[in-house]
Design a protein around this motif. Structure first.
Motif, PDB file in Angstrom:
ATOM      1  N   SER A 215      -5.302   0.714   6.592  1.00 40.58           N
ATOM      2  CA  SER A 215      -5.121   0.621   5.144  1.00 40.58           C
ATOM      3  C   SER A 215      -4.523   1.881   4.523  1.00 40.58           C
ATOM      4  O   SER A 215      -3.821   1.797   3.520  1.00 40.58           O
TER       5      SER A 215
ATOM      6  N   GLN B  53     -10.059   0.395  10.115  1.00 37.50           N
ATOM      7  CA  GLN B  53      -9.724   0.003   8.745  1.00 37.50           C
ATOM      8  C   GLN B  53      -9.058   1.147   7.990  1.00 37.50           C
ATOM      9  O   GLN B  53      -8.091   0.937   7.261  1.00 37.50           O
ATOM     10  N   TRP B  54      -9.562   2.387   8.153  1.00 29.62           N
ATOM     11  CA  TRP B  54      -8.938   3.547   7.515  1.00 29.62           C
ATOM     12  C   TRP B  54      -7.513   3.709   8.018  1.00 29.62           C
ATOM     13  O   TRP B  54      -6.593   3.945   7.236  1.00 29.62           O
TER      14      TRP B  54
ATOM     15  N   SER C 224       1.130   2.649   5.871  1.00 24.44           N
ATOM     16  CA  SER C 224       2.234   2.563   4.910  1.00 24.44           C
ATOM     17  C   SER C 224       3.142   3.786   4.995  1.00 24.44           C
ATOM     18  O   SER C 224       2.689   4.902   5.196  1.00 24.44           O
TER      19      SER C 224
END
Length: 115
Positions: free
Chosen positions: A83, A79-80, A87
Motif C-alpha cells: 500500500s 500490507q505496508w 506506487s
C-alpha cells in the motif's frame, strides 16, 4: 499504445537506527538522486527513527516509514509494502513539482537534519 518510461527509485530497508561512518557517502548519493529525480523510499524496522534515511526520503520526496514493531504481526508488513511503497512518483503526485499529492502517504512529523 505508447509505453510509459520507467521511473527510477531506491527502496531501503534497515533494521538499525544509525549508519555510523556512512553519512557523507550516503548524502552524496542522495543529492545525486535528487538531481536525477530519483525517489528514495525508506522502511525502518527498528524501535527508533533513522535520521539519515529520514533526510534522504525528505530530500528526494520519497516515503519514510517506521511502523511500530507491534504493527508488523500477521502479514502487516506485506500490507505496508503493497500500500505504501508500490506506487511510483506518477501515482503519488499530481504533477512534476511533487507539491500536490494524489495519495495520502505517511510523512514524518519532524525530520532531524543534524548529522
Amino acid at each position: 499504445g505508447q509505453l510509459r518510461r520507467s521511473i527510477p527509485r531506491v527502496f531501503v530497508v534497515v533494521s538499525g537506527t544509525e549508519l555510523p561512518g556512512q553519512y557523507i557517502p550516503i548524502m552524496n548519493s542522495v543529492f545525486s538522486f535528487q538531481k536525477a529525480a530519483v525517489l528514495v523510499d525508506s522502511l525502518v524496522l527498528a524501535p527508533q527513527d533513522c535520521s539519515l534515511l529520514q533526510q534522504a526520503s525528505d530530500i528526494t520526496h520519497g516515503v519514510y516509514l517506521r511502523p511500530a514493531l507491534s504493527e508488523l504481526e500477521g502479514g502487516a508488513l506485506v500490507q505496508w509494502l503493497l500500500s505504501v511503497f508500490l506506487s511510483d512518483r506518477v501515482v503519488r503526485y499530481r504533477d512534476s513539482t511533487m507539491q500536490e499529492p494524489l495519495l495520502r502517504l505517511p510523512r514524518p512529523l519532524h525530520v532531524d537534519y543534524r548529522s
